[in-house]
Write an enzyme that holds these catalytic residues in place. Structure first.
Site, short mmCIF file in Angstrom:
data_model
loop_
_atom_site.label_atom_id
_atom_site.label_comp_id
_atom_site.label_asym_id
_atom_site.label_seq_id
_atom_site.Cartn_x
_atom_site.Cartn_y
_atom_site.Cartn_z
N ALA A 93 0.86 -1.18 0.00
CA ALA A 93 0.00 0.00 0.00
C ALA A 93 0.90 1.23 0.00
O ALA A 93 2.06 1.16 0.43
CB ALA A 93 -0.89 -0.01 1.24
N GLY A 102 0.67 -4.96 1.04
CA GLY A 102 -0.58 -5.00 0.29
C GLY A 102 -0.41 -5.63 -1.08
O GLY A 102 -1.36 -6.19 -1.64
N GLU A 135 -0.71 -9.23 -0.48
CA GLU A 135 -2.12 -9.52 -0.15
C GLU A 135 -3.00 -9.47 -1.40
O GLU A 135 -3.93 -10.25 -1.54
CB GLU A 135 -2.60 -8.50 0.90
CG GLU A 135 -1.88 -8.71 2.24
CD GLU A 135 -2.13 -7.59 3.23
OE1 GLU A 135 -1.96 -6.40 2.88
OE2 GLU A 135 -2.51 -7.89 4.38
N GLU A 169 5.07 -5.16 7.05
CA GLU A 169 4.37 -4.08 7.78
C GLU A 169 4.93 -3.87 9.18
O GLU A 169 4.91 -2.76 9.69
CB GLU A 169 2.87 -4.40 7.87
CG GLU A 169 2.10 -4.20 6.57
CD GLU A 169 2.04 -5.46 5.71
OE1 GLU A 169 2.89 -6.37 5.89
OE2 GLU A 169 1.14 -5.52 4.85
C1 HXC Z 1 5.07 4.40 -1.16
C2 HXC Z 1 6.95 3.43 -2.03
C3 HXC Z 1 6.59 2.19 -1.49
C4 HXC Z 1 5.36 2.09 -0.76
C5 HXC Z 1 8.47 1.96 -2.52
N1 HXC Z 1 8.11 3.25 -2.67
N2 HXC Z 1 7.57 1.29 -1.81
N3 HXC Z 1 6.20 4.53 -1.87
N4 HXC Z 1 4.64 3.23 -0.62
N5 HXC Z 1 4.91 0.94 -0.24
C6 HXC Z 1 8.83 4.31 -3.37
C7 HXC Z 1 10.07 4.76 -2.59
O1 HXC Z 1 9.70 5.72 -1.62
C8 HXC Z 1 10.89 5.37 -3.70
O2 HXC Z 1 10.38 6.66 -4.01
C9 HXC Z 1 10.60 4.48 -4.90
O3 HXC Z 1 9.37 3.82 -4.59
C10 HXC Z 1 11.66 3.41 -5.09
O4 HXC Z 1 11.85 2.72 -3.89
P1 HXC Z 1 13.28 2.53 -3.18
O5 HXC Z 1 13.04 2.27 -1.76
O6 HXC Z 1 14.18 3.65 -3.54
O7 HXC Z 1 13.80 1.22 -3.92
P2 HXC Z 1 14.76 0.09 -3.34
O8 HXC Z 1 15.92 0.70 -2.59
O9 HXC Z 1 15.06 -0.81 -4.50
O10 HXC Z 1 13.89 -0.72 -2.25
C11 HXC Z 1 12.78 -1.43 -2.67
C12 HXC Z 1 11.91 -1.86 -1.44
C13 HXC Z 1 11.60 -0.59 -0.60
C14 HXC Z 1 12.70 -2.84 -0.59
C15 HXC Z 1 10.66 -2.51 -1.95
O11 HXC Z 1 11.08 0.44 -1.47
C16 HXC Z 1 10.58 -0.83 0.49
O12 HXC Z 1 10.92 -1.35 1.55
N6 HXC Z 1 9.32 -0.41 0.26
C17 HXC Z 1 8.29 -0.49 1.28
C18 HXC Z 1 7.77 -1.89 1.38
C19 HXC Z 1 6.68 -2.00 2.48
O13 HXC Z 1 6.96 -1.67 3.64
N7 HXC Z 1 5.49 -2.43 2.08
C20 HXC Z 1 4.35 -2.49 3.01
C21 HXC Z 1 3.58 -1.21 2.99
S1 HXC Z 1 2.25 -1.24 4.15
P3 HXC Z 1 11.32 7.94 -4.09
O14 HXC Z 1 10.38 9.06 -4.30
O15 HXC Z 1 12.11 7.99 -2.84
O16 HXC Z 1 12.20 7.64 -5.30
C22 HXC Z 1 1.05 -2.15 3.42
C23 HXC Z 1 -0.20 -2.33 4.24
C24 HXC Z 1 -1.29 -2.93 3.41
O17 HXC Z 1 1.17 -2.61 2.36
C25 HXC Z 1 -2.57 -2.90 4.17
C26 HXC Z 1 -3.76 -3.23 3.31
C27 HXC Z 1 -4.49 -2.02 2.79
#
Ligand code: HXC
Length: 257
Positions: A65, A108, A111, A131
């Site tokens: 998400a 997400g 999911e 998460e």
């Molecule tokens: C918003 C995101 C994002 C996310 C990545 N980006 N994941 N933006 N929400 N979930 C953005 C980063 O901010 C970045 O933007 C660009 O995408 C590239 O990501 P990087 O981090 O620079 O890439 P990398 O170093 O290759 O790392 C990849 C990654 C990391 C390991 C996937 O991005 C990451 O940990 N993302 C978050 C994963 C996460 O926590 N997912 C769960 C979310 S909560 P900029 O602008 O900086 O270039 C969830 C709850 C669901 O999903 C509930 C149900 C509704």
């Protein structure tokens, strides 16, 4: 007509949806999820579509998400706006859905993939529920569907320690049906979708419904549910056609009736 997804009809009978926020690793914003829901409903209503494929790009199916969109939300916002309501559209879709996953498939995103009926992965696919690193837990099935798929121990590690499964581990733990090289995983998913789309449409939809009920019902209820759908299919022209074609040693011609 969409800003955050791309849709395409692929002959004969497959609806393809590409998540399309590549710079954000397909982070699932409310706007993207609203478009995805609308596209799914449209394909589901289209009798020419017998299977749907949801995919991302090589680097990411979806990294979860959109964290930036929810970072400042309060609990009351989450209850009153309930963004997850929009996400639930996918569970109303009766057409079989395949997730074609490459790269990050997290939170997400994982999911969403698990809300599909079958997952086909590329060798680079990585599945996780990270998460916990954000101070929350999964909110769209990441503690439920995941546990059904991989079992309690692995689900606990993923949810509590943020363990990420690579494609081989995901297949080993029954999260993924098939792994293919990056160059072919989408084609293989589309081939499988075409195979499903070539079946009797009502039988395919009822097969999906019956399998999904296995997660909702106790065995005796599930068997009764299955039996009723099985019996109901004998009211269809396609049942008569399918059995006649077998006896006459020819290919059936389905009408979806
Ligand atoms: C918003 C995101 C994002 C996310 C990545 N980006 N994941 N933006 N929400 N979930 C953005 C980063 O901010 C970045 O933007 C660009 O995408 C590239 O990501 P990087 O981090 O620079 O890439 P990398 O170093 O290759 O790392 C990849 C990654 C990391 C390991 C996937 O991005 C990451 O940990 N993302 C978050 C994963 C996460 O926590 N997912 C769960 C979310 S909560 P900029 O602008 O900086 O270039 C969830 C709850 C669901 O999903 C509930 C149900 C509704």
């Amino acid at each position: 007509m969409y800003d955050f997804i791309k849709t395409e009809f692929i002959e004969p009978g497959v609806g393809l949806i590409r998540l399309n926020r590549p710079k954000e690793l397909n982070a699932l914003s409310p706007e993207l999820m609203a478009e995805l829901g609308a596209a799914l409903v449209d394909f589901d209503a289209d009798e020419a579509v017998g299977a749907i494929v949801i995919t991302g790009n090589e680097r990411a199916f979806a990294a979860g998400a959109d964290i930036k969109a929810m970072a400042n939300a309060g609990a009351i916002d989450m209850i009153l706006d309930d963004p997850i309501d929009d996400w639930s559209q996918i569970h109303q879709i009766t057409t079989p859905i395949i997730a074609a996953v490459s790269g990050h498939c997290l939170g997400g995103g994982c999911e969403l993939a698990m809300s599909c009926d079958i997952i086909v992965a590329s060798e680079s696919a990585r599945f996780g529920q990270p998460e916990i690193n954000l101070g929350i837990i999964p909110g769209f099935g990441g503690t439920q569907r995941l546990t059904h798929a991989v079992g309690k121990g692995i689900a606990m590690e993923m949810v509590l320690a943020g363990r990420v499964l690579d494609a081989e581990e995901a297949r080993h733990h029954d999260l993924v049906n098939h792994i293919y090289p990056l160059e072919t995983y989408l084609d293989e998913a589309l081939k499988l979708a075409a195979k499903i789309a070539a079946q009797a449409p009502l039988a395919a939809r009822m097969g999906k419904e019956a399998v999904n009920q296995a997660f909702e019902l106790r065995l005796a209820q599930g068997l009764t549910y299955e039996r009723r759908l099985f019996q109901m299919l004998f009211a269809t022209t396609d049942q008569k056609e399918g059995m006649a074609a077998f006896i006459e040693k020819r290919k059936p011609l389905w009408t979806g009736r």
